[in-house]
Write an enzyme that holds these catalytic residues in place. Structure first.
Site, mmCIF file in Angstrom:
data_model
loop_
_atom_site.group_PDB
_atom_site.id
_atom_site.type_symbol
_atom_site.label_atom_id
_atom_site.label_comp_id
_atom_site.label_asym_id
_atom_site.label_seq_id
_atom_site.Cartn_x
_atom_site.Cartn_y
_atom_site.Cartn_z
ATOM 1 N N ASN A 131 0.803 -1.222 0.000
ATOM 2 C CA ASN A 131 0.000 0.000 0.000
ATOM 3 C C ASN A 131 0.839 1.277 0.000
ATOM 4 O O ASN A 131 0.598 2.182 -0.801
ATOM 5 C CB ASN A 131 -0.922 0.005 1.230
ATOM 6 C CG ASN A 131 -2.265 -0.631 0.921
ATOM 7 O OD1 ASN A 131 -2.797 -0.436 -0.170
ATOM 8 N ND2 ASN A 131 -2.801 -1.394 1.845
ATOM 9 N N THR A 187 3.148 -8.250 -1.248
ATOM 10 C CA THR A 187 3.008 -8.329 0.210
ATOM 11 C C THR A 187 2.567 -9.730 0.572
ATOM 12 O O THR A 187 1.691 -10.294 -0.073
ATOM 13 C CB THR A 187 2.001 -7.310 0.788
ATOM 14 O OG1 THR A 187 1.587 -7.780 2.070
ATOM 15 C CG2 THR A 187 0.754 -7.142 -0.048
ATOM 16 N N ILE A 188 3.187 -10.294 1.608
ATOM 17 C CA ILE A 188 2.730 -11.610 2.076
ATOM 18 C C ILE A 188 1.337 -11.483 2.674
ATOM 19 O O ILE A 188 0.598 -12.452 2.730
ATOM 20 C CB ILE A 188 3.675 -12.245 3.128
ATOM 21 C CG1 ILE A 188 3.851 -11.357 4.365
ATOM 22 C CG2 ILE A 188 5.024 -12.568 2.520
ATOM 23 C CD1 ILE A 188 4.448 -12.125 5.548
ATOM 24 N N ASP A 189 0.953 -10.299 3.115
ATOM 25 C CA ASP A 189 -0.330 -10.123 3.812
ATOM 26 C C ASP A 189 -1.534 -10.267 2.899
ATOM 27 O O ASP A 189 -2.647 -10.462 3.366
ATOM 28 C CB ASP A 189 -0.371 -8.751 4.485
ATOM 29 C CG ASP A 189 0.595 -8.671 5.654
ATOM 30 O OD1 ASP A 189 0.784 -9.704 6.314
ATOM 31 O OD2 ASP A 189 1.154 -7.592 5.895
ATOM 32 N N GLY A 196 0.134 -11.083 10.148
ATOM 33 C CA GLY A 196 -1.102 -10.512 9.613
ATOM 34 C C GLY A 196 -1.817 -9.761 10.708
ATOM 35 O O GLY A 196 -2.613 -10.324 11.438
ATOM 36 N N ARG A 197 -1.517 -8.470 10.832
ATOM 37 C CA ARG A 197 -2.055 -7.674 11.933
ATOM 38 C C ARG A 197 -3.562 -7.472 11.766
ATOM 39 O O ARG A 197 -4.325 -7.580 12.709
ATOM 40 C CB ARG A 197 -1.322 -6.320 11.906
ATOM 41 C CG ARG A 197 -1.269 -5.604 13.217
ATOM 42 C CD ARG A 197 -0.297 -6.223 14.187
ATOM 43 N NE ARG A 197 -0.235 -5.428 15.419
ATOM 44 C CZ ARG A 197 0.228 -5.888 16.567
ATOM 45 N NH1 ARG A 197 0.666 -7.131 16.677
ATOM 46 N NH2 ARG A 197 0.254 -5.120 17.638
ATOM 47 N N GLU A 254 -1.401 -12.923 14.761
ATOM 48 C CA GLU A 254 -0.786 -12.034 15.755
ATOM 49 C C GLU A 254 -1.704 -10.878 16.129
ATOM 50 O O GLU A 254 -1.561 -10.270 17.176
ATOM 51 C CB GLU A 254 0.532 -11.467 15.205
ATOM 52 C CG GLU A 254 0.335 -10.673 13.905
ATOM 53 C CD GLU A 254 1.610 -10.015 13.372
ATOM 54 O OE1 GLU A 254 2.599 -9.916 14.107
ATOM 55 O OE2 GLU A 254 1.599 -9.609 12.195
ATOM 56 N N LEU A 276 10.536 -16.304 9.248
ATOM 57 C CA LEU A 276 10.689 -17.328 8.208
ATOM 58 C C LEU A 276 9.497 -17.405 7.264
ATOM 59 O O LEU A 276 9.650 -17.768 6.098
ATOM 60 C CB LEU A 276 10.971 -18.683 8.844
ATOM 61 C CG LEU A 276 12.407 -18.751 9.387
ATOM 62 C CD1 LEU A 276 12.592 -19.944 10.285
ATOM 63 C CD2 LEU A 276 13.406 -18.782 8.237
ATOM 64 N N ARG A 297 8.032 -15.178 5.793
ATOM 65 C CA ARG A 297 8.172 -14.286 4.647
ATOM 66 C C ARG A 297 9.511 -14.456 3.944
ATOM 67 O O ARG A 297 9.732 -13.864 2.881
ATOM 68 C CB ARG A 297 7.985 -12.825 5.061
ATOM 69 C CG ARG A 297 9.128 -12.258 5.891
ATOM 70 C CD ARG A 297 8.875 -10.801 6.221
ATOM 71 N NE ARG A 297 10.037 -10.213 6.858
ATOM 72 C CZ ARG A 297 9.989 -9.196 7.690
ATOM 73 N NH1 ARG A 297 8.834 -8.666 8.017
ATOM 74 N NH2 ARG A 297 11.091 -8.711 8.211
#
Lengths: 412, 412
Positions: free
Chosen positions: B113, B142-144, B191-192, B247, B302, B304
């Site tokens: 973003n 992004t991994i998210d 992943g917040r 998390e 790890l 990511r």
């Protein structure tokens, strides 16, 4: 082989322990065993009458290959120490009743120090009482690599490979972002007393990677002040510092570093004393002392369970020692453990031998002092020469729909 | 293409971000770019005059393959937000001076973003002032997986594959040892705000694995009491329970679970407020409430960085979006981001499109409510159908002496 074979798994799981199970199974069938039984949850399960016929699960060569690629104890494991013979003979009588009933010619136990103690006691009981016709053999297994008399233990090579690979990836990650006061990553690695696993972090080093900056093994005293000074100095030259530490490092007064955080009232919401973990403590310490960004990474369960990146040498050797135990038992050996004997580093050559299990039990093999540099902050080239052959080659996972397939056994 | 190309990487690293870099490089060369520059540490480094000629590092097809297999940002990354144009034009003038000096026809920024915000502002500046002849293009990363307008983001598939594989191995490990009151393992996943990564834990489920028992995404309120009751009930039926948590899970009053442990004086030896971590807190809670053994595993960095178990689909798509951005820029597009458009699940088909970057910035895409079960304790089959194609295939690491080889760049 005229009778049957029974095999059990004991102690902490590894990525290679099922390959030893596969080795036992295949060699037992080749040598004519009628049945190959598996104890569920080791000797403890056996005493509860819990065992399976392995041919119900291993039905094809493909199943053998899947078993070799399945992490953790396929049969379930236990941490059970047999009583001394003079303390409780009933336990032994019960076990020998079962062995007789199942016509067991060969009893194989895959495990570490405690498991070899089981082999020793069962063998001694058979000698003292003259009961039964079972031969008792031990197969070495532990990621910790701390068993005496053997060059190394199956399970260690795969764990070392995972650690070297992961630490390298973490080092790369650390170089991505520049933080104003630098970044210090502390990677915590298993091994309470022996530093074999932690030293394997040095495998990250190569033409394409500087490797970790510092490595602290549990064999040497950890000096907190010197550590902080070292890190401070490194941060003057580079913006990302990676440190590998054993979970078991201790200060000069014999205190575990992970306990230092509990000096103050480090109690959680439920009144438990909260153990911080070595990496967490050191990350917090460095953040406080130096003011840089810190990260704590525990490799945790995965270093012993990551079959997806197992070492081919390790997986094959694990099968080999399993098979060697059956062969020894079939040829009349008992009260013995199979060990690995290294003939040469380059080309790497290793063979198996059997040794008297009485000579093995409870001796912990540590990293020799001369394999750590003078300051105690890195392993030497001798260490790398020792471990490098053990991580060679891959065992490509059998991928099904994007995820590695394992051999299935319903949960008992 | 007559001029040159410059490419930068920004935000959190992934296992696929360098594959996008490789895609940019290869397509730029194919389309006749004379030079392909790489910004060191993104736009921040560029403003300090730090950039490299990528052909100094990528000298062969083998180097391209190594780059694709190298985790984290090869060029270094940054977290830098450009000021609003009306706040500080100097910054923009400086950047445009450099672009002019380097004769940049195509400016490519790989990121999430915040990085798309950079593309938007640079494009807007070029429009408002009419300066330069550079086209500005964004490449998603992004991994998210939380970017709007795109079906998914490169980097997510590899992280999802690593998570599915690792959780499966952890489940196996948990079944090894029986503890008297059972074992509960809490796996904490990144992943917040978005649960895409945590949901991927369900990929562990298959013919040979029951999968995790519970999955908690950050999109839904986390009820501590219900959670404890659920776990208690599960322990009546099985001796090992595995729970995947984000998390970022929060209770009804909007408090992060990882902050709950700080209710009491949870202060470490240096007077810092100690954040326990979500898994650590829940493991401690369950141990206190139920009295069973617990374990907390943070997948940490790890998930990511684990290039060694990257998804082939992900790595190839990452290259594809990189190449598509160059093509779009060469054809005159600017102020656009490349997005993935899924044509079909089975057979999986996906293509790229370019979208106006103004429509993208700062919109977070969350897991739809209907892709989580009613109770909020597991993802649905729709979720699996969505993610499964993204983890297909492997990119076998180039192994050198037992460890994956990366493309090297000395640390700046």
């Amino acid at each position: 082989m005229k009778g049957n074979v029974i095999v059990g798994q004991s102690g902490g799981p590894t990525a290679a322990i099922n390959s030893s199970l596969a080795g036992v199974y295949c060699t037992a069938r080749e040598r004519g065993a009628k049945k190959v039984y598996g104890m569920l949850h080791g000797i403890q399960g056996l005493m509860e009458g819990k065992y399976v016929d392995l041919s119900d699960f291993i039905r094809s060569d493909l199943d053998v290959e899947l078993l070799r690629r399945t992490p953790a104890a396929f049969l379930g494991s236990c941490r059970y120490k047999l009583p001394e013979i003079h303390e409780n003979q009933e336990v032994y009588e019960k076990i020998f009743d079962i062995l007789e009933e199942l016509d067991i010619e060969c009893f194989i136990y895959i495990g570490g120090n405690d498991s070899m103690d089981t082999i020793k006691k069962l063998y001694d009981y058979s000698m003292v009482t003259g009961r039964g016709h079972t031969n008792f053999l031990g197969v070495p297994k532990t990621i910790d690599n701390d068993l005496a008399l053997t060059d190394h233990t199956p399970g260690y090579g795969s764990a070392a490979k995972y650690i070297g690979t992961s630490v390298k990836e973490i080092i790369r990650d650390g170089h991505s972002l520049r933080y104003e006061h630098g970044l210090v990553t502390i990677v915590e690695i298993m091994g309470r007393n022996a530093g074999w696993l932690t030293g394997a972090a040095a495998l990250a080093k190569g033409e394409d990677c500087e490797g970790p900056d510092l490595i602290y093994l549990p064999e040497l005293v950890f000096d907190v002040d010197k550590f902080v000074a070292k890190v401070r100095k490194l941060l003057e030259k580079k913006y990302s510092v990676v440190v590998a530490v054993s979970e078991g490092i201790k200060t000069a007064d014999g205190k575990y570093v992970c306990e230092l955080g509990s000096n103050v009232d480090f109690v959680d919401a439920f009144g438990h004393k909260q153990l911080t973990g070595t990496a967490n403590y050191l990350a917090s310490l460095i953040a406080g002392e130096i003011g840089c960004k810190t990260r704590a990474v525990e490799l945790s369960t995965l270093q012993r369970a990551a079959s997806h990146s197992a070492s081919r040498v390790d997986i094959l050797e694990a099968s080999q020692v399993g098979g060697a135990a059956v062969k020894a038992g079939d040829e009349g050996d008992s009260g013995k453990m199979v060990v690995m004997l290294r003939l040469s580093d380059d080309p790497y050559q290793c063979t198996t031998e059997v040794k008297d299990v009485h000579k093995i039990a409870n001796d912990e093999r540590l990293v020799p002092r001369e394999w750590v540099n003078k300051e105690g902050t890195y392993v030497t080239d001798e260490f790398i020469t020792y471990v490098r052959p053990l991580i060679q080659g891959d065992v490509s996972p059998v991928m099904v729909d994007g995820i590695p397939r394992h051999l299935y056994r319903p949960i008992d």
